[in-house]
Design a protein around this motif. Structure first.
Motif, PDB file in Angstrom:
ATOM      1  N   ASN A  34      -8.492  71.791  67.501  1.00 13.74           N
ATOM      2  CA  ASN A  34      -7.557  72.761  66.942  1.00 13.74           C
ATOM      3  C   ASN A  34      -8.347  73.854  66.227  1.00 13.74           C
ATOM      4  O   ASN A  34      -9.215  73.552  65.416  1.00 13.74           O
TER       5      ASN A  34
ATOM      6  N   TRP B  49      -7.468  75.672  63.849  1.00 15.28           N
ATOM      7  CA  TRP B  49      -7.197  75.592  62.411  1.00 15.28           C
ATOM      8  C   TRP B  49      -7.529  74.181  61.964  1.00 15.28           C
ATOM      9  O   TRP B  49      -6.801  73.246  62.228  1.00 15.28           O
TER      10      TRP B  49
ATOM     11  N   PHE C 231      -7.318  72.159  59.308  1.00 15.10           N
ATOM     12  CA  PHE C 231      -6.781  71.718  58.019  1.00 15.10           C
ATOM     13  C   PHE C 231      -7.513  70.447  57.599  1.00 15.10           C
ATOM     14  O   PHE C 231      -7.702  70.187  56.421  1.00 15.10           O
TER      15      PHE C 231
ATOM     16  N   GLU D 148       5.315  76.490  66.730  1.00 17.30           N
ATOM     17  CA  GLU D 148       4.882  77.883  66.775  1.00 17.30           C
ATOM     18  C   GLU D 148       4.476  78.344  68.163  1.00 17.30           C
ATOM     19  O   GLU D 148       4.427  79.537  68.426  1.00 17.30           O
TER      20      GLU D 148
ATOM     21  N   TRP E 130      -3.168  69.750  52.804  1.00 12.23           N
ATOM     22  CA  TRP E 130      -1.853  69.381  53.322  1.00 12.23           C
ATOM     23  C   TRP E 130      -0.999  68.558  52.385  1.00 12.23           C
ATOM     24  O   TRP E 130       0.216  68.618  52.475  1.00 12.23           O
TER      25      TRP E 130
ATOM     26  N   ASP F 190       1.005  80.894  53.746  1.00 17.18           N
ATOM     27  CA  ASP F 190       0.579  80.385  55.044  1.00 17.18           C
ATOM     28  C   ASP F 190      -0.597  81.165  55.619  1.00 17.18           C
ATOM     29  O   ASP F 190      -1.536  80.577  56.157  1.00 17.18           O
ATOM     30  N   ALA F 191      -0.585  82.482  55.519  1.00 19.17           N
ATOM     31  CA  ALA F 191      -1.680  83.288  56.069  1.00 19.17           C
ATOM     32  C   ALA F 191      -2.994  82.979  55.346  1.00 19.17           C
ATOM     33  O   ALA F 191      -4.039  82.827  55.986  1.00 19.17           O
TER      34      ALA F 191
ATOM     35  N   ARG G  61      -3.718  80.189  53.757  1.00 18.93           N
ATOM     36  CA  ARG G  61      -4.092  78.816  54.115  1.00 18.93           C
ATOM     37  C   ARG G  61      -4.749  78.819  55.491  1.00 18.93           C
ATOM     38  O   ARG G  61      -5.788  78.203  55.692  1.00 18.93           O
ATOM     39  N   ARG G  62      -4.173  79.525  56.448  1.00 22.05           N
ATOM     40  CA  ARG G  62      -4.764  79.587  57.787  1.00 22.05           C
ATOM     41  C   ARG G  62      -6.141  80.249  57.750  1.00 22.05           C
ATOM     42  O   ARG G  62      -7.043  79.821  58.463  1.00 22.05           O
TER      43      ARG G  62
ATOM     44  N   ARG H  13      -9.516  78.385  59.247  1.00 21.33           N
ATOM     45  CA  ARG H  13      -9.907  78.881  60.576  1.00 21.33           C
ATOM     46  C   ARG H  13     -11.399  78.640  60.739  1.00 21.33           C
ATOM     47  O   ARG H  13     -12.215  79.175  59.988  1.00 21.33           O
TER      48      ARG H  13
END
Length: 169
Positions: free
Chosen positions: A35, A37, A39, A99, A116, A142-143, A145-146, A150
């Motif tokens: 993934n 992202w 997390f 998404e 998380w 959210d932006a 956090r992403r 990343r």
């Protein structure tokens, strides 16, 4: 009918066609990919080769293949990262948090101190998960956090290679 997200072209179909380095494992019906992202370090998704949107669209053979692939990568994650737990989840429709309009099943090695809490941030409402029960998810962070999670191509390639090396025979 579930409301589906729109994304054209499909980014998960593009992984299969153009970004083979992200693939950790594959079968007749599935690809397991790193993934972008992270997390949690080592976070993966099992995707279907066939472009379908939700669990409701899968054949019985695809369902079985998804679970077998999830188990294989979870075993590799345990060997590679020694996590405290493995989180698995899958969203169906925009109101569940989906998404991308391509079926994908998350397999996430959980470590202390993650971004998380318990479960994905938009769903985490359990005691101690970072949000109080009944609190509506505020997407304003959210932006950010992403951006924090990343990973670079080099980091992703290293994680994918490590997980490939730890897959069960």
């Amino acid at each position: 009918m579930l409301e589906l997200p729109t994304r054209d072209p499909c980014d998960l179909c593009m992984v299969a066609a153009e970004e083979r380095w992200k693939i950790i494992d594959e079968s007749e019906h599935t690809l397991t990919v790193i993934n972008p992202w992270q997390f949690e370090v080592g976070q993966c998704c099992v995707i279907t080769r066939r472009h379908v949107a939700t669990l409701l669209d899968l054949s019985d053979a695809e369902c079985a293949a998804v679970m077998a692939a999830a188990k294989r990568v979870a075993e590799a994650q345990v060997r590679a990262y020694r996590p405290l737990g493995i989180l698995t989840f899958q969203n169906n429709g925009v109101y569940s948090g989906q998404e991308t309009p391509h079926f994908h099943f998350h397999v996430v090695p959980r470590q202390p101190g993650s971004d998380w809490g318990i479960g994905p941030p938009q769903l985490a409402t359990f005691d101690g998960a970072g949000r109080m029960q009944g609190t509506v998810h505020d997407p304003s962070d959210d932006a950010a956090r992403r951006a924090r999670v990343r990973a670079s191509r080099e980091q992703l390639a290293a994680a994918a290679a490590l997980l490939r090396s730890q897959l069960p025979a």
